[in-house]
Design a protein around this motif. Structure first.
Motif, mmCIF file in Angstrom:
data_model
loop_
_atom_site.group_PDB
_atom_site.id
_atom_site.type_symbol
_atom_site.label_atom_id
_atom_site.label_comp_id
_atom_site.label_asym_id
_atom_site.label_seq_id
_atom_site.Cartn_x
_atom_site.Cartn_y
_atom_site.Cartn_z
ATOM 1 N N PHE A 25 -15.745 2.983 -4.289
ATOM 2 C CA PHE A 25 -15.527 4.431 -4.346
ATOM 3 C C PHE A 25 -14.551 4.872 -3.261
ATOM 4 C CE2 PHE A 25 -16.533 8.869 -3.588
ATOM 5 C CZ PHE A 25 -16.630 9.369 -4.864
ATOM 6 N N VAL A 26 -14.735 4.363 -2.048
ATOM 7 C CA VAL A 26 -13.847 4.737 -0.948
ATOM 8 C C VAL A 26 -12.438 4.194 -1.182
ATOM 9 C CG1 VAL A 26 -13.417 4.383 1.514
ATOM 10 C CG2 VAL A 26 -15.687 5.004 0.738
ATOM 11 N N LEU A 27 -12.329 2.943 -1.634
ATOM 12 C CA LEU A 27 -11.004 2.359 -1.868
ATOM 13 C C LEU A 27 -10.252 3.085 -2.981
ATOM 14 C CD1 LEU A 27 -11.772 -1.449 -1.490
ATOM 15 C CD2 LEU A 27 -10.634 0.067 0.138
ATOM 16 N N VAL A 28 -10.940 3.395 -4.075
ATOM 17 C CA VAL A 28 -10.298 4.136 -5.167
ATOM 18 C C VAL A 28 -9.944 5.548 -4.699
ATOM 19 C CG1 VAL A 28 -10.658 5.109 -7.464
ATOM 20 C CG2 VAL A 28 -11.327 2.769 -6.998
ATOM 21 N N GLY A 29 -10.792 6.145 -3.872
ATOM 22 C CA GLY A 29 -10.497 7.474 -3.326
ATOM 23 C C GLY A 29 -9.256 7.472 -2.463
ATOM 24 N N ILE A 30 -9.087 6.431 -1.653
ATOM 25 C CA ILE A 30 -7.887 6.324 -0.811
ATOM 26 C C ILE A 30 -6.646 6.149 -1.685
ATOM 27 C CG2 ILE A 30 -6.720 4.842 0.868
ATOM 28 C CD1 ILE A 30 -9.509 4.368 2.129
ATOM 29 N N ALA A 31 -6.749 5.301 -2.707
ATOM 30 C CA ALA A 31 -5.605 5.104 -3.613
ATOM 31 C C ALA A 31 -5.279 6.391 -4.375
ATOM 32 C CB ALA A 31 -5.902 3.973 -4.594
ATOM 33 N N THR A 32 -6.300 7.114 -4.802
ATOM 34 C CA THR A 32 -6.082 8.378 -5.513
ATOM 35 C C THR A 32 -5.442 9.408 -4.596
ATOM 36 O OG1 THR A 32 -7.976 7.913 -6.921
ATOM 37 C CG2 THR A 32 -7.239 10.203 -6.819
ATOM 38 N N PHE A 33 -5.912 9.473 -3.359
ATOM 39 C CA PHE A 33 -5.314 10.395 -2.390
ATOM 40 C C PHE A 33 -3.853 10.037 -2.128
ATOM 41 C CE2 PHE A 33 -4.337 11.704 1.983
ATOM 42 C CZ PHE A 33 -4.536 13.066 1.857
ATOM 43 N N GLY A 34 -3.551 8.748 -2.025
ATOM 44 C CA GLY A 34 -2.166 8.321 -1.839
ATOM 45 C C GLY A 34 -1.287 8.700 -3.017
ATOM 46 N N ALA A 35 -1.798 8.522 -4.244
ATOM 47 C CA ALA A 35 -1.033 8.902 -5.430
ATOM 48 C C ALA A 35 -0.815 10.411 -5.476
ATOM 49 C CB ALA A 35 -1.742 8.427 -6.696
ATOM 50 N N LEU A 37 -0.663 12.364 -2.890
ATOM 51 C CA LEU A 37 0.304 12.674 -1.837
ATOM 52 C C LEU A 37 1.725 12.372 -2.294
ATOM 53 C CD1 LEU A 37 0.079 13.727 1.061
ATOM 54 C CD2 LEU A 37 0.180 11.366 1.823
ATOM 55 N N VAL A 38 1.919 11.257 -2.976
ATOM 56 C CA VAL A 38 3.252 10.931 -3.505
ATOM 57 C C VAL A 38 3.646 11.938 -4.587
ATOM 58 C CG1 VAL A 38 4.581 9.183 -4.760
ATOM 59 C CG2 VAL A 38 3.073 8.497 -2.915
ATOM 60 N N THR A 39 2.670 12.423 -5.367
ATOM 61 C CA THR A 39 2.960 13.411 -6.409
ATOM 62 C C THR A 39 3.600 14.660 -5.824
ATOM 63 O OG1 THR A 39 1.131 12.630 -7.767
ATOM 64 C CG2 THR A 39 1.934 14.848 -8.218
ATOM 65 N N VAL A 40 3.085 15.136 -4.717
ATOM 66 C CA VAL A 40 3.601 16.394 -4.164
ATOM 67 C C VAL A 40 4.760 16.198 -3.198
ATOM 68 C CG1 VAL A 40 1.432 17.614 -4.481
ATOM 69 C CG2 VAL A 40 1.879 16.472 -2.322
ATOM 70 N N THR A 41 5.055 14.958 -2.811
ATOM 71 C CA THR A 41 6.156 14.758 -1.869
ATOM 72 C C THR A 41 7.409 14.156 -2.495
ATOM 73 O OG1 THR A 41 5.240 12.612 -1.213
ATOM 74 C CG2 THR A 41 4.647 14.535 0.136
ATOM 75 N N THR A 42 7.307 13.629 -3.710
ATOM 76 C CA THR A 42 8.500 13.048 -4.328
ATOM 77 C C THR A 42 9.464 14.156 -4.753
ATOM 78 O OG1 THR A 42 9.306 11.504 -5.975
ATOM 79 C CG2 THR A 42 7.528 12.942 -6.658
ATOM 80 N N ARG A 43 10.737 13.809 -4.775
ATOM 81 C CA ARG A 43 11.755 14.803 -5.139
ATOM 82 C C ARG A 43 12.188 14.668 -6.585
ATOM 83 N NH1 ARG A 43 15.539 15.423 0.190
ATOM 84 N NH2 ARG A 43 13.822 15.678 1.621
ATOM 85 N N GLN A 44 11.657 13.697 -7.310
ATOM 86 C CA GLN A 44 12.009 13.520 -8.715
ATOM 87 C C GLN A 44 10.841 14.017 -9.565
ATOM 88 O OE1 GLN A 44 13.196 9.504 -9.372
ATOM 89 N NE2 GLN A 44 14.936 9.647 -7.980
ATOM 90 N N LEU A 45 11.120 14.981 -10.432
ATOM 91 C CA LEU A 45 10.060 15.643 -11.188
ATOM 92 C C LEU A 45 9.347 14.701 -12.157
ATOM 93 C CD1 LEU A 45 11.807 19.043 -11.931
ATOM 94 C CD2 LEU A 45 10.070 18.546 -10.225
ATOM 95 N N VAL A 53 -0.330 11.097 -13.216
ATOM 96 C CA VAL A 53 -1.140 10.270 -14.121
ATOM 97 C C VAL A 53 -1.989 9.292 -13.312
ATOM 98 C CG1 VAL A 53 -1.024 8.460 -15.875
ATOM 99 C CG2 VAL A 53 0.408 10.477 -16.084
ATOM 100 N N VAL A 54 -1.399 8.669 -12.306
ATOM 101 C CA VAL A 54 -2.141 7.725 -11.475
ATOM 102 C C VAL A 54 -3.265 8.434 -10.721
ATOM 103 C CG1 VAL A 54 -1.956 6.121 -9.524
ATOM 104 C CG2 VAL A 54 -0.165 6.194 -11.251
ATOM 105 N N ALA A 55 -2.971 9.608 -10.165
ATOM 106 C CA ALA A 55 -3.992 10.351 -9.418
ATOM 107 C C ALA A 55 -5.138 10.788 -10.332
ATOM 108 C CB ALA A 55 -3.361 11.563 -8.732
ATOM 109 N N LEU A 56 -4.820 11.294 -11.501
ATOM 110 C CA LEU A 56 -5.875 11.719 -12.431
ATOM 111 C C LEU A 56 -6.651 10.527 -12.978
ATOM 112 C CD1 LEU A 56 -3.974 14.544 -14.317
ATOM 113 C CD2 LEU A 56 -5.725 14.802 -12.572
ATOM 114 N N GLY A 57 -5.978 9.401 -13.175
ATOM 115 C CA GLY A 57 -6.680 8.185 -13.580
ATOM 116 C C GLY A 57 -7.625 7.701 -12.493
ATOM 117 N N GLY A 58 -7.226 7.833 -11.231
ATOM 118 C CA GLY A 58 -8.106 7.490 -10.117
ATOM 119 C C GLY A 58 -9.345 8.357 -10.089
#
Length: 187
Positions: A25-35, A37-45, A53-58
């Protein structure tokens, strides 16, 4: 240590000896949080939509780990399957830039970070305060079961669910109208 004492000790594991599900649960939570974070920081829409998709799948995997299978499949079907596809169609129909977008970045990153941290703090405080005295009835039906979730959903959340579906439909129709106006202007 006797056999009875060893059995009592293993049945009473406590906070500092997590189970495999808690570690997952903690490992998947960290991966979901990372995804996320990348969702809101990437410059390509488009990349942002795919990281969503990765974050919601997590989140769906987290629901599976909490033994709420129905909610996990609703998460996959509704959010990953529908909302992200709708978002990608909106990007394609409005002819949003596929590569790096200068409009996706502004000079207000620090102000946005401050607002995000403040909003997260308020959200955590409200949730902790709201559920501080809430207890789960372990003798009743399972809280993540289809019966309990369906009864709660159709008793309390029918109107907001329908309003959201109309809003998403209006957004799709608006994207189609905007894309057709631009193509007529270019012709």
């Amino acid at each position: 240590m006797t056999l009875a004492a060893a059995a009592a000790h293993s049945a009473h594991s406590g906070f500092l000896s997590p189970t495999g599900i808690e570690i997952a649960f903690v490992l998947v939570g960290i991966a979901t949080f990372g995804a996320a974070l990348v969702t809101v920081t990437t410059r390509q829409l488009v990349h942002a939509a795919l990281w969503l998709v990765v974050a919601l799948g997590g989140l769906a995997v987290e629901y599976l780990l909490l033994t709420a299978e129905f909610i996990a499949w609703v998460q996959v079907l509704i959010y990953v399957g529908s909302v992200v596809v709708l978002l990608l169609f909106g990007l394609m129909l409005t002819k949003a830039p596929i590569g790096r977008s200068p409009d996706a970045d502004s000079g207000n990153r620090w102000a946005a970070l401050g607002v995000a941290v403040a909003a997260a703090g308020v959200l955590v405080w409200v949730v902790v305060d709201a559920f501080r005295t809430t207890w789960i009835d372990l003798d009743g039906p399972a809280q993540g079961s289809t019966e309990v979730t369906g009864a709660f959903l159709f008793r309390h959340w029918v109107l907001p669910f329908e309003a959201l579906s109309v809003l998403l439909l209006a957004a799709l129709v608006g994207a189609i109208v905007l894309s057709r106006k631009r193509s007529k202007e270019q012709s």
